[in-house]
Design an enzyme around this catalytic site. Structure first.
Site, PDB file in Angstrom:
ATOM      1  CB  SER A 110      -0.941   0.007   1.209  1.00 24.91           C
ATOM      2  OG  SER A 110      -1.765  -1.137   1.168  1.00 24.91           O
ATOM      3  NE  ARG A 160      -1.239  -7.457   8.311  1.00 23.84           N
ATOM      4  CZ  ARG A 160      -2.396  -7.159   8.879  1.00 23.84           C
ATOM      5  NH1 ARG A 160      -2.755  -7.745   9.993  1.00 23.84           N
ATOM      6  NH2 ARG A 160      -3.191  -6.270   8.336  1.00 23.84           N
ATOM      7  NE  ARG A 185       2.815  -7.464  10.669  1.00 22.55           N
ATOM      8  CZ  ARG A 185       2.883  -7.098   9.392  1.00 22.55           C
ATOM      9  NH1 ARG A 185       3.591  -7.805   8.537  1.00 22.55           N
ATOM     10  NH2 ARG A 185       2.255  -6.021   8.962  1.00 22.55           N
ATOM     11  CG  ASP A 232       2.157   1.937   7.685  1.00 22.17           C
ATOM     12  OD1 ASP A 232       3.240   1.313   7.664  1.00 22.17           O
ATOM     13  OD2 ASP A 232       1.130   1.507   7.128  1.00 22.17           O
ATOM     14  NE  ARG A 233       0.623  -2.967   9.854  1.00 21.61           N
ATOM     15  CZ  ARG A 233      -0.475  -3.089  10.610  1.00 21.61           C
ATOM     16  NH1 ARG A 233      -0.394  -2.961  11.920  1.00 21.61           N
ATOM     17  NH2 ARG A 233      -1.647  -3.338  10.055  1.00 21.61           N
ATOM     18  CE  LYS A 290      -4.863  -0.804   3.617  1.00 21.53           C
ATOM     19  NZ  LYS A 290      -3.535  -1.429   3.417  1.00 21.53           N
ATOM     20  CG  HIS A 339       0.263  -7.090  -0.133  1.00 21.73           C
ATOM     21  ND1 HIS A 339       1.019  -5.987   0.187  1.00 21.73           N
ATOM     22  CD2 HIS A 339      -0.810  -7.059   0.698  1.00 21.73           C
ATOM     23  CE1 HIS A 339       0.422  -5.310   1.150  1.00 21.73           C
ATOM     24  NE2 HIS A 339      -0.683  -5.945   1.486  1.00 21.73           N
TER      25      HIS A 339
END
Length: 510
Positions: A63, A154, A186, A264-265, A334, A461
């Protein structure tokens, strides 16, 4: 002022195209709206992975990368590729922030802690980079090198960490110093939704070696987690310490190097190491020299190994310069993607840019609510289209990606069906006001819910292409062979606006 007829871009996160319908939640869900659009509207497939988005060849898209490329209108060299190249060139080993942190610790006989997502997934981090950091610390004379492993499962298969952990156990054995010091999933270390109770589990493990379990080797600790029914992502706080070894809890004066490159994480756990922090009460707050691999947020006052390369004239900035109005809208999950990443890593809004955030549901995992907050998001989206206020609207629906990540097939189908209904309402609103709409995705996910190689659930993904559909009154014919970075120039062309020289993507409309 006459009402504007907006050009909208709807990004269906994780909505890839795969011919094979086996375990394909997108192909098998009931999608009358998307089926009709593909039958009757101009559409094509575009690339969203590998070299086409500035990732290594064959690497699945994600993303952050997807939105950065869409917004930039050019292929953006991703952190993964940039850092890998720096290691091969020897630049990484000379990076000022890393050299200073390691050398300061070595001089004071303090420990060097290296932490990050231990995985070859390449979305948030890469274990090859972590390996280079461990070797660099050893070469610069660090005696105490502690590796804190956040486990993936993941962006990689749900139980795949053993190979990575074994690789580092072997490395430390070869170096004759250092060790894997802790394991945690995570889910705890890399939360991005303000679930501070989860983050605290990881923080306490790092700063106090406070753990639910202790094992004498990383591989043994992982095996025990599997016995308890925990996949990599959910492994509980585990200290790795053999008889007679000292605690690897972080101490004053230690160096801490966080090897995740995706922001972001990485933000939340990083903020716990900053003095000004209110997420939870910290039992310990060691004064460490903390280095972020990349800039996780402009307001985090910590050293950065690889500062951001700035992007000039992204789509949002260019629209603003043309005096145009734009709306960015998504759910919490998102929101950063349609704002920060879409704007090329710029946190502040451009003149004429508005943002709307719809809260993602507070559930443990999104298979429990596959529609997520799509009803509310669609209501706001339709209202925005009809408001006549915006020249451009950028919207992201997270469902196909977030539910795809759970690996729960039935939930993924429900997510796709909820999306279809939402898209239908957006299409109607666009037609009603005489606007234009492009529907696409940033990468694939829900079109492959079972790994064809292993037969196990597939939560990652894919590298598959994504759809591009046009709705509007222009006679549009798409060129073949497009990619995400072609979307911004295409949108500017559809809106009758000039395309800035920095945008090297092609216009996909013939």
């Amino acid at each position: 002022m006459s009402a504007k007829k907006p050009l909208a871009l709807v990004i269906l996160d994780g909505y890839g195209y795969r011919e094979d319908t086996a375990s394909n939640a997108i192909a098998n869900a009931k999608t009358p709206v998307m089926d009709a659009l593909i039958a009757n509207q101009p559409n094509t497939l575009i690339s969203a992975s590998g070299m086409d988005v500035g990732l290594p060849d064959g690497q699945m898209g994600n993303s952050e990368v997807g939105h950065t490329n869409i917004g930039a209108g050019r292929v953006v060299y991703q952190d993964l590729t940039r850092i890998t190249k720096s290691i091969l060139d020897g630049e990484f080993q000379q990076t000022a922030a890393l050299v200073e942190a390691i050398d300061t610790a070595v001089k004071a006989e303090k420990a060097v802690h290296i932490m990050g997502l231990m995985s070859p997934g390449g979305v948030h981090s890469h274990e090859d980079h972590i390996l280079a950091a461990v070797e660099m610390a050893a070469e610069r004379g660090a005696e105490k090198i502690y590796l804190h492993c956040f486990l993936d499962g993941r962006d990689t298969p749900p139980r795949s960490a053993e190979g990575s952990l074994q690789r580092f156990q072997d490395l430390f054995a070869k170096l004759g110093k250092g060790r894997v010091a802790s394991l945690v999933g995570r889910y705890y270390a890399m939360d991005r939704d303000n679930n501070w109770d989860r983050v605290q589990v990881a923080y306490d493990l790092l700063t106090q070696a406070k753990a639910d379990f202790t094992y004498d080797s990383a591989v043994a600790g992982l095996a025990a987690a599997y016995e308890r029914g925990e996949n990599d992502e959910f492994v509980k706080a585990t200290e790795i310490k053999a008889e007679g070894q000292e605690s690897a809890a972080m101490q004053d004066g230690d160096a801490v190097i966080f090897m995740n490159y995706r922001a972001d994480r990485a933000r939340q756990i990083t903020r716990t190491f900053v003095a000004d922090f209110a997420g939870f009460e910290r039992a310990a707050f060691p004064a460490v020299n903390f280095v972020m691999l990349t800039q996780y947020a402009a307001d985090i006052p910590l050293a950065i190994a690889f500062p951001p390369a700035s992007l000039e004239n992204t789509y949002g900035e260019w629209l603003s310069k043309q005096g145009q109005t734009q709306l960015r809208i998504s759910e919490t999950e998102k929101y950063a993607h349609v704002t920060f990443f879409f704007n090329g890593g710029v946190e502040t809004e451009f003149a004429g840019e508005e943002r709307q955030l719809v809260a993602s549901p507070k559930v443990a995992t999104y298979d429990l609510q596959p529609e997520m907050s799509s009803t509310e998001l669609t209501e706001k989206m339709v209202a925005a289209i009809k408001s006549g206020k915006y020249d451009t609207i950028i919207c992201n629906y997270p469902n196909a990606d977030m539910v795809g990540h759970t690996g729960v097939y039935e939930a993924a189908e429900k997510a796709i069906e909820a999306l279809d209904a939402s898209v239908g309402q957006v299409v109607e609103a666009i037609k009603e006001v005489g606007g234009q709409l492009l529907i696409t995705a940033d990468h694939g996910n829900a079109e492959m819910m079972v790994d064809p190689e292993t037969g196990g659930i597939h939560t990652a993904h894919t590298s598959l292409p994504v759809p591009l559909i046009y709705v509007g009154d222009k006679a549009v014919e798409f060129k073949e062979g497009g990619k995400l970075s072609d979307l911004a120039p295409t949108m500017l062309s559809l809106a009758g606006l000039e395309i800035p020289a920095e945008m090297t993507g092609q216009v996909l409309v013939k």
